[in-house]
Write a protein that holds these residues in place. Structure first.
Motif, short mmCIF file in Angstrom:
data_model
loop_
_atom_site.label_atom_id
_atom_site.label_comp_id
_atom_site.label_asym_id
_atom_site.label_seq_id
_atom_site.Cartn_x
_atom_site.Cartn_y
_atom_site.Cartn_z
N UNK A 447 0.83 -1.20 0.00
CA UNK A 447 0.00 0.00 0.00
C UNK A 447 0.87 1.26 0.00
N UNK A 448 1.71 1.44 -1.02
CA UNK A 448 2.54 2.65 -1.06
C UNK A 448 1.68 3.89 -1.30
N UNK A 449 2.06 5.00 -0.67
CA UNK A 449 1.28 6.22 -0.84
C UNK A 449 2.19 7.44 -0.72
N UNK A 450 1.85 8.47 -1.48
CA UNK A 450 2.66 9.68 -1.50
C UNK A 450 2.51 10.45 -0.20
N UNK A 451 3.65 10.93 0.34
CA UNK A 451 3.63 11.71 1.58
C UNK A 451 4.26 13.09 1.40
N UNK A 452 4.86 13.35 0.25
CA UNK A 452 5.46 14.66 0.03
C UNK A 452 5.91 14.81 -1.41
N UNK A 453 6.20 16.07 -1.80
CA UNK A 453 6.70 16.31 -3.15
C UNK A 453 7.47 17.62 -3.19
N UNK A 454 8.28 17.77 -4.22
CA UNK A 454 9.02 19.02 -4.44
C UNK A 454 9.08 19.25 -5.94
N UNK A 455 8.55 20.36 -6.37
CA UNK A 455 8.48 20.66 -7.80
C UNK A 455 9.77 21.32 -8.26
N UNK A 456 10.60 20.56 -8.95
CA UNK A 456 11.84 21.13 -9.47
C UNK A 456 11.52 22.03 -10.67
N UNK A 457 12.41 22.98 -10.98
CA UNK A 457 12.11 23.93 -12.06
C UNK A 457 12.20 23.35 -13.46
N UNK A 458 12.87 22.20 -13.61
CA UNK A 458 13.07 21.67 -14.95
C UNK A 458 12.33 20.36 -15.17
N UNK A 459 12.99 19.46 -15.89
CA UNK A 459 12.42 18.18 -16.28
C UNK A 459 13.18 17.09 -15.51
N UNK A 460 12.60 16.61 -14.41
CA UNK A 460 13.29 15.66 -13.52
C UNK A 460 13.36 14.29 -14.18
N UNK A 461 14.59 13.85 -14.48
CA UNK A 461 14.77 12.62 -15.26
C UNK A 461 15.59 11.55 -14.54
N UNK A 462 16.41 11.93 -13.57
CA UNK A 462 17.26 10.95 -12.89
C UNK A 462 17.48 11.34 -11.45
N UNK A 463 17.73 10.35 -10.58
CA UNK A 463 17.89 10.63 -9.16
C UNK A 463 18.88 9.67 -8.52
N UNK A 464 19.63 10.20 -7.54
CA UNK A 464 20.46 9.38 -6.66
C UNK A 464 20.33 9.94 -5.25
N UNK A 465 20.41 9.05 -4.26
CA UNK A 465 20.31 9.45 -2.86
C UNK A 465 21.65 9.16 -2.19
N UNK A 466 22.14 10.13 -1.41
CA UNK A 466 23.32 9.91 -0.58
C UNK A 466 23.09 10.63 0.74
N UNK A 467 23.07 9.85 1.82
CA UNK A 467 22.82 10.45 3.13
C UNK A 467 21.44 11.07 3.17
N UNK A 468 21.37 12.36 3.49
CA UNK A 468 20.08 13.06 3.61
C UNK A 468 19.82 13.96 2.41
N UNK A 469 20.48 13.69 1.29
CA UNK A 469 20.29 14.53 0.12
C UNK A 469 19.88 13.71 -1.11
N UNK A 470 19.01 14.33 -1.90
CA UNK A 470 18.63 13.77 -3.20
C UNK A 470 19.30 14.61 -4.28
N UNK A 471 19.93 13.94 -5.24
CA UNK A 471 20.60 14.60 -6.36
C UNK A 471 19.79 14.30 -7.61
N UNK A 472 19.25 15.35 -8.22
CA UNK A 472 18.30 15.17 -9.32
C UNK A 472 18.85 15.77 -10.60
N UNK A 473 18.85 14.94 -11.67
CA UNK A 473 19.16 15.43 -13.01
C UNK A 473 17.90 16.08 -13.55
N UNK A 474 17.93 17.43 -13.68
CA UNK A 474 16.70 18.19 -13.91
C UNK A 474 16.69 18.84 -15.29
N UNK A 475 17.07 18.05 -16.31
CA UNK A 475 17.01 18.54 -17.67
C UNK A 475 17.85 19.79 -17.88
#
Length: 484
Positions: A447-475
């Protein structure tokens, strides 16, 4: 009529960690009420080690047994004895040089004490059945301190090794997997919390004095020179200053390449058992700036999801001269690949999730697949589940506990197109093209469900997590770093 139930595996298969068990049935064939355990072939994966420095003897917990090895010539170890057998996996060993005693943490079988005065003929002196799963043990004075998964820290008086007695315990909620004792404190790796520090100055009344929460799941711990070195299963090495046991402070962390299982520290280096990669050596001469010094693993493969060409396996043991090792051509376009144990999990477009057996690097073979309703673009895995970014069909949760038969058990829609996914703790992080980052609670995979979101300014295409940070390839907006 007596009978023996046994594995038909040959010697080669036995070396591949088959547990060989003998059971005797009395009073007629099929009398299930009169069964007696006779013995077993216990050896399997190596999970624990200990060392007798005086005699240069090594102890290797291998599956449900212990190998005693002559290491006087480290280049040519020789078997001394293999007569220590158990019915449970041996997760921890502790050797007491002064008394020639070997303490064994044997999961559900509890704590065992063996006399190794004669390594050719080890003698079992006693056992103590702990209430949980006995994962690790350390010794101080006449006490054994047991990390008893599900039942906390147990304190066992071993002054009479023939008659161990529990004298105290500390059992909060949590899963204690590893323990190291230094002075008046026991330092615990708690799977669900991180570091716990317990005052054991009164063994009859151990008390927790502090804790430090880690991202990921703490698996093992070592303590040296006022620093605790923990390995978290998903996030690698974490160094915590414990010079004040009442106030542990984060110092630094170092992400390793695979799943970090175990650690020991010697001098300026930390040696980490790093899953599929093998041994990871980290220079910790400056604990505030740990640096990976080297890896040792055979072979050293890289896995490439190569669009229409499928999965490429590349031997990079010589990084200056990479060599093709194997190829598996998937039916659609291979967009992403994750390696777990001996399997590659591929997000393969309209073909969904593909599971490839890579135990033979030169001959990868498909063993399972799971169709997805959308277009599989990204994949992340945990021990039991694969999480697929399925474009218009959002997040798909697939049970991979049986890699031969993966099956979808849950899903969560996203507002745009799910392009990639990363997983940390109980959350899946989806990059959803023009809808940015979506955070999905996966604590209940059905039963996965969304609990939050963040609207990046570009086109979010890739992601990696390290520690407490998300690194997003945003077009066109390039790299975005988000505190999660």
């Amino acid at each position: 009529m007596g009978g023996i139930i046994y594995s038909s595996a040959n010697k080669k298969t036995l070396k591949a960690s088959i547990v060989f068990t003998l059971i005797m049935v009395h009073s007629g064939f099929g009398d299930s009420l009169n069964i007696r355990f006779l013995g077993n072939w216990p050896f399997g994966p190596a999970l624990s080690i200990a060392y007798d420095q005086t005699r240069a003897i090594g102890f290797c917990g291998s599956g449900c047994g212990v190998y005693i090895l002559d290491l006087s010539d480290p280049t040519d170890p020789k078997m001394v004895s293999d007569t220590i057998h158990n019915r449970e996996f041996i997760y921890g060993l502790c050797y007491i040089d002064s008394s020639k005693l070997l303490l064994i943490a044997a999961n559900k079988a509890g704590l065992e004490i063996w006399d190794i005065a004669d390594p050719l003929n080890p003698v079992k002196l006693s056992s103590f059945d702990t209430p949980g799963s006995c994962w690790d043990v350390d010794v101080s004075a006449n006490y054994a301190f047991v990390a008893d998964c599900g039942s906390g820290l147990r304190v066992i008086d071993i002054s009479d090794p023939h008659n161990p007695q529990e004298v105290g315990y500390y059992a909060p909620l949590g899963d204690f997997l590893s323990v190291t004792v230094v002075g008046n404190y026991a330092y615990i790796a708690d799977w669900s919390l991180g570091l716990r520090v317990i005052d054991i100055s009164d063994p009859h009344n151990p008390e927790e004095v502090s804790y430090y929460s880690l991202p990921g799941h703490a698996y093992d711990i070592a303590v040296a020179d006022s620093y605790a070195y923990l390995v978290a299963y998903e996030t690698g090495l974490w160094i915590v200053d414990v010079s004040d046991p009442y106030n542990p402070q984060w110092v630094s962390n170092c992400h390793t390449s695979s799943w970090a299982y175990g650690i020991t520290v010697s001098g300026s280096f930390a040696y980490i058992a790093d899953g599929n990669v093998g041994l990871c050596v980290v220079d910790v001469s400056d604990p505030y700036h740990p640096q990976i010094a080297s890896y040792y693993g055979l072979p050293a493969p890289a896995y490439v999801a190569d669009d229409w060409s499928g999965l490429h396996v590349v031997d990079v043991s010589d990084p200056y001269n990479p060599q093709k090792a194997g190829l598996y051509e998937t039916p659609d376009r291979s967009y992403d690949v994750v390696i777990s144990n001996h399997y590659a999990y591929i997000a393969d477009g309209f073909a969904g999730l593909k599971v490839i057996d890579i135990s033979d690097l030169h001959n990868p073979k498909e063993i399972g697949w799971c169709e997805s309703p959308g277009y599989a673009l990204g994949v992340a895995t945990t021990l039991r589940y694969a999480y697929v970014a399925d474009e218009d069909s959002g997040l798909r949760v697939i049970d991979i506990s049986d890699p031969h038969n993966p099956r979808e058990i849950g899903h969560c829609g996203t507002p745009d197109k799910a392009y990639d996914v990363a997983v940390a703790d109980n959350y899946a992080y989806i990059v959803d093209r023009y809808a940015g980052l979506r955070v999905i609670d996966i604590s209940d995979p059905r039963n996965p469900h969304e609990v939050g979101n963040y609207d990046t300014p570009g086109e979010a295409l890739g992601i990696a997590i390290s520690g407490t940070y998300a690194y997003i390839a945003d077009g066109d907006e390039r790299l975005r770093i988000i505190d999660i």
